[in-house]
Write an enzyme that holds these catalytic residues in place. Structure first.
Site, PDB file in Angstrom:
ATOM      1  N   ASP A 227      23.156  47.422  37.488  1.00  0.00           N
ATOM      2  CA  ASP A 227      23.851  46.482  38.376  1.00  0.00           C
ATOM      3  C   ASP A 227      24.483  45.425  37.483  1.00  0.00           C
ATOM      4  OD1 ASP A 227      24.712  45.049  40.629  1.00  0.00           O
ATOM      5  OD2 ASP A 227      22.747  44.166  41.039  1.00  0.00           O
ATOM      6  N   CYS A 266      25.145  49.785  42.801  1.00  0.00           N
ATOM      7  CA  CYS A 266      25.412  49.315  44.174  1.00  0.00           C
ATOM      8  C   CYS A 266      26.842  48.835  44.363  1.00  0.00           C
ATOM      9  CB  CYS A 266      24.415  48.223  44.551  1.00  0.00           C
ATOM     10  SG  CYS A 266      24.581  46.695  43.600  1.00  0.00           S
TER      11      CYS A 266
HETATM   12  N1   CP Z   1      26.537  46.538  47.233  1.00  0.00           N
HETATM   13  C1   CP Z   1      26.856  45.509  48.043  1.00  0.00           C
HETATM   14  O1   CP Z   1      26.002  44.909  48.715  1.00  0.00           O
HETATM   15  O2   CP Z   1      28.188  45.237  48.079  1.00  0.00           O
HETATM   16  P1   CP Z   1      28.897  43.971  48.731  1.00  0.00           P
HETATM   17  O3   CP Z   1      28.513  42.774  47.913  1.00  0.00           O
HETATM   18  O4   CP Z   1      30.362  44.279  48.644  1.00  0.00           O
HETATM   19  O5   CP Z   1      28.409  43.815  50.153  1.00  0.00           O
HETATM   20  N1  NVA Z   2      22.809  41.719  42.127  1.00  0.00           N
HETATM   21  C1  NVA Z   2      24.089  41.583  42.776  1.00  0.00           C
HETATM   22  C2  NVA Z   2      24.246  42.585  43.870  1.00  0.00           C
HETATM   23  C3  NVA Z   2      25.570  42.554  44.572  1.00  0.00           C
HETATM   24  C4  NVA Z   2      25.683  43.515  45.700  1.00  0.00           C
HETATM   25  C5  NVA Z   2      24.240  40.166  43.307  1.00  0.00           C
HETATM   26  O1  NVA Z   2      23.288  39.614  43.858  1.00  0.00           O
HETATM   27  O2  NVA Z   2      25.325  39.604  43.127  1.00  0.00           O
END
Ligand code: CP
Ligand code: NVA
Length: 309
Positions: A227, A266
């Site tokens: 991530d 994600c």
């Molecule tokens: N992966 C995810 O939650 O994407 P968004 O931040 O675009 O909702």
């Molecule tokens: N770890 C990231 C996930 C985004 C979907 C955040 O919190 O920004």
């Protein structure tokens, strides 16, 4: 039945998560090639309305919950907290009580997890976590669905996590304890996940290893996940980016995993940082299946919250 909040995966438990994944697979198959906004044949949430509150940016969570409600026969509204009285200091408790009189469920993306707990405590309708600084359970239901669709049965699965010990990893660890898979984390010292989540996974019977060597973390993995190195609300600290660099998922690192290992992220991704373009655009990457699965997974989360699963 008391109302069902989905603040973390443990609120549902392993059996309910398995039921959500089955339901998501069945519904996805049943509407293959349909117009995306057409309701499922049984329209199980007909007449129901979901209010979504965003205190942070979102593409997938926003669109997937909106489409999920449409496909379940209901509807959704999106509110940025800055355009609500919440953004001018109206209390979370009053917001919860008002929305409970007007809509059927709330999904919120916020920073401090305590806020969602307060919202849930004061709402008489289900509250769903659309990401907090602590966890991202809805994402992980989609990730588990994606793994299973790609032939990775969960019990005993070897999942490698590379990079920051963040909210997404916390929910993966929670899932590991509930669904009985193992997690090997490769992260720089000082960026480990919170101990609470590691303990939770181990208490559920998962093996969790935390190593400071990326190749060791990826070795023999069935699924490799990473991530962003800088989550929403965090600073772009040069020291952190430098510490993360050895944990970038590149082709050489994927070579340490099993030959048929899946790559998940994600999204949003930062090619050249946590993952190379070659890997995320490569044949082992299932990131767009994973993104699409947010819709199918969120439908099942909603059905569970409404007591239908
Ligand atoms: N992966 C995810 O939650 O994407 P968004 O931040 O675009 O909702
Ligand atoms: N770890 C990231 C996930 C985004 C979907 C955040 O919190 O920004």
């Amino acid at each position: 039945m008391s109302k069902r909040d989905f603040l973390d995966l443990s609120d549902a438990g392993g059996d309910a998560i398995a039921a959500m994944i089955n339901d998501a697979q069945d519904r996805k198959l049943a509407r293959r090639d349909w117009a995306k906004g057409k309701p499922d044949a049984d329209a199980p949430l007909a007449g129901r309305v979901l209010a979504m509150i965003f205190e942070k940016s979102s593409t997938r969570t926003r669109v997937s919950f909106d489409m999920a409600m449409r496909q379940l026969g209901g509807s959704a509204m999106v509110m940025e907290s800055g355009s609500m009285q919440l953004g001018r200091g109206e209390s979370i408790a009053d917001t919860a009580r008002v929305l409970s009189r007007m809509v059927d469920a709330i999904m919120i993306r916020t920073d401090d997890h305590a806020k969602i707990e307060e919202l849930a405590a004061n709402a008489s309708i289900p509250v769903i976590n659309g990401l907090t600084d602590r966890s991202h359970p809805c994402q992980i239901v989609a990730d588990l669905l994606t793994m299973i669709e790609h032939g990775k049965a969960l019990p005993g699965l070897e999942v490698a996590w590379l990079g920051d010990g963040n909210n997404v990893l916390h929910s993966i660890l929670e899932a590991a304890g509930l669904m009985k898979f193992n997690v090997r984390i490769g992260c720089p010292a000082g960026y480990e996940p919170e101990e609470e989540f590691v303990s939770m996974a181990r208490a559920g019977g998962a093996r969790v290893d935390i190593v400071q060597d990326a190749a060791q973390a990826a070795s023999g993995a069935d699924v490799v996940i990473t991530d962003t190195w800088v989550s929403m609300g965090q600073e772009h600290a040069e020291a952190k980016l430098a510490a993360m660099q050895p944990f970038q998922v590149d082709t050489a690192l994927m070579g340490h995993a099993k030959p048929d290992a899946l790559f998940l992220h994600c999204l949003p991704a930062h090619p050249g940082e946590e993952v190379t373009s070659e890997v995320i655009e490569g044949p082992q990457s299932a990131v767009f299946d994973e993104a699409e699965n947010r819709i199918h997974a969120q439908k099942s989360v909603l059905r569970w919250a409404f007591g239908q699963l």
